[in-house]
Design a protein around this motif. Sequence first.
Motif, PDB file in Angstrom:
ATOM      1  N   ARG A  85      36.680  34.323  34.469  1.00 16.85           N
ATOM      2  CA  ARG A  85      35.879  33.906  33.321  1.00 16.85           C
ATOM      3  C   ARG A  85      36.875  33.486  32.264  1.00 16.85           C
ATOM      4  O   ARG A  85      38.080  33.729  32.426  1.00 16.85           O
ATOM      5  N   PRO A  86      36.442  32.838  31.200  1.00 18.06           N
ATOM      6  CA  PRO A  86      37.419  32.372  30.216  1.00 18.06           C
ATOM      7  C   PRO A  86      38.343  33.491  29.742  1.00 18.06           C
ATOM      8  O   PRO A  86      37.886  34.538  29.285  1.00 18.06           O
ATOM      9  N   GLY A  87      39.643  33.263  29.893  1.00 18.10           N
ATOM     10  CA  GLY A  87      40.628  34.221  29.439  1.00 18.10           C
ATOM     11  C   GLY A  87      40.987  35.314  30.421  1.00 18.10           C
ATOM     12  O   GLY A  87      41.827  36.167  30.115  1.00 18.10           O
ATOM     13  N   PHE A  88      40.415  35.285  31.621  1.00 15.03           N
ATOM     14  CA  PHE A  88      40.674  36.339  32.597  1.00 15.03           C
ATOM     15  C   PHE A  88      40.936  35.749  33.984  1.00 15.03           C
ATOM     16  O   PHE A  88      40.235  34.838  34.421  1.00 15.03           O
ATOM     17  N   ILE A  89      41.941  36.301  34.648  1.00 15.57           N
ATOM     18  CA  ILE A  89      42.279  35.921  36.018  1.00 15.57           C
ATOM     19  C   ILE A  89      41.932  37.070  36.941  1.00 15.57           C
ATOM     20  O   ILE A  89      42.271  38.228  36.655  1.00 15.57           O
ATOM     21  N   ALA A  90      41.251  36.778  38.040  1.00 18.82           N
ATOM     22  CA  ALA A  90      40.878  37.785  39.025  1.00 18.82           C
ATOM     23  C   ALA A  90      41.929  37.834  40.129  1.00 18.82           C
ATOM     24  O   ALA A  90      42.238  36.819  40.749  1.00 18.82           O
ATOM     25  N   THR A  91      42.490  39.011  40.345  1.00 19.55           N
ATOM     26  CA  THR A  91      43.436  39.188  41.443  1.00 19.55           C
ATOM     27  C   THR A  91      42.661  39.365  42.747  1.00 19.55           C
ATOM     28  O   THR A  91      41.454  39.646  42.733  1.00 19.55           O
ATOM     29  N   PRO A  92      43.325  39.231  43.891  1.00 10.49           N
ATOM     30  CA  PRO A  92      42.626  39.446  45.168  1.00 10.49           C
ATOM     31  C   PRO A  92      42.013  40.841  45.272  1.00 10.49           C
ATOM     32  O   PRO A  92      41.027  41.031  45.978  1.00 10.49           O
ATOM     33  N   GLY A  93      42.574  41.818  44.556  1.00 11.42           N
ATOM     34  CA  GLY A  93      42.039  43.174  44.607  1.00 11.42           C
ATOM     35  C   GLY A  93      40.932  43.445  43.613  1.00 11.42           C
ATOM     36  O   GLY A  93      40.455  44.579  43.487  1.00 11.42           O
ATOM     37  N   GLY A  94      40.513  42.416  42.877  1.00 12.11           N
ATOM     38  CA  GLY A  94      39.400  42.579  41.960  1.00 12.11           C
ATOM     39  C   GLY A  94      39.767  42.996  40.555  1.00 12.11           C
ATOM     40  O   GLY A  94      38.883  43.240  39.717  1.00 12.11           O
TER      41      GLY A  94
END
Length: 286
Positions: A10-19
Motif C-alpha cells: 500500500r502507499p508507503g509500505f513494502i510487503a516482504t515474502p514473509g508478510g
Amino acid sequence: MNAIHASIARPGFIATPGGVELFYRDWRPDSASANGKTIVFVPSYSLPGDMWAYQMLPLTQHGFRCIAYDRRGHGRSTDPGSGYDYDTLADDLAAVIEALDLSDITLVGYSMGGAEAVRYLTRHGRARVARLALIASTLPMLAQTPDHPEGIDHAYIEAFRHDLLNDYPQWLAENACPFAGPDVSQAMIDWIREMALRTSHHALFACNETVSNGDFRDELRDIDVPTLIVQGDHDLSSPLELTSQRTARLIPHARLVVYEGAPHGIFLSDAARLTADIAAFASTSM
C-alpha cells in the motif's frame, strides 16, 4: 544469490515474502535538479529511517533520490516478533530494493545498519549496488571471544541487557548526550530519544543479541564495491580501533575517513559534513 519477491503493499509500505510490511520514504528531487543517482539508507539499531532526515533532505535538494525504510519492529513497520537475525534483515533490505526496482545505488548503513548492508551484498550480490558507505558501523565484530580478546567484555553487554529489561528509558536519558556529542541541541536529542522509545522492546532485545554475536571478519573480504567508511574518534559505542580501522583493512580498496572529536551519533554531531561526504561519494563515476 537469493531471489526476493516483494511488492508494494500500500502507499508507503513494502510487503516482504514473509508478510512483514516495511514502511519507507522515497524522496525524489524535482526534474530540474535530478542527477539520476539513488541513495538507500539503512538505519541504526533502535531508530527508524527518520534518523536520516538531515541527510536526506539536503541530498534530495541537490538532485539525489533518497530512500530510507524502517527495520522490522522499528518505526511504522510491522512488529512480527521474529526475524531479527542478519540474514532475515538483509532479506528485508533486498525486499525494499527489489520492490522499488532500484539499481546503481549507493547503499549507506549506519551502526547495525552497516552490517545489514554488508550481509545484503554477500547474500544477494552486487548487481543493484554501485557503492557502499559504512557510517559508525559495528563491523567487523564487537564482542570479546577467545580469538577476539580485544572485543567488548561480555559483562558490559550483559549490563546493557539488564538496563534494557529493567529501565530502558533511564538508560537512554543517561546515554543520549554522549551519543550525540556536546554541540547537539537538547531538542534534537529529545527527538532521537522519542523515536528510540517507540521501537518494539522485543526488537530491541533481539537486535542487540544479533549485533553482539555478529562476526563479519571473513565476510568483509568478499566486498567488491567501492566502500567509504566514516567514523568519529570519540565513538564510545563502536570504538574506532575496534571497528572501522579493522573494517578498512579487511575490505579491499576501502577508504576510511575519521572525524576528529566526533561521537557515535555522527549523523547528528557532524550532519553537514557527513551529508557532503555522502554526496561526493555517491557522485563518483564507476
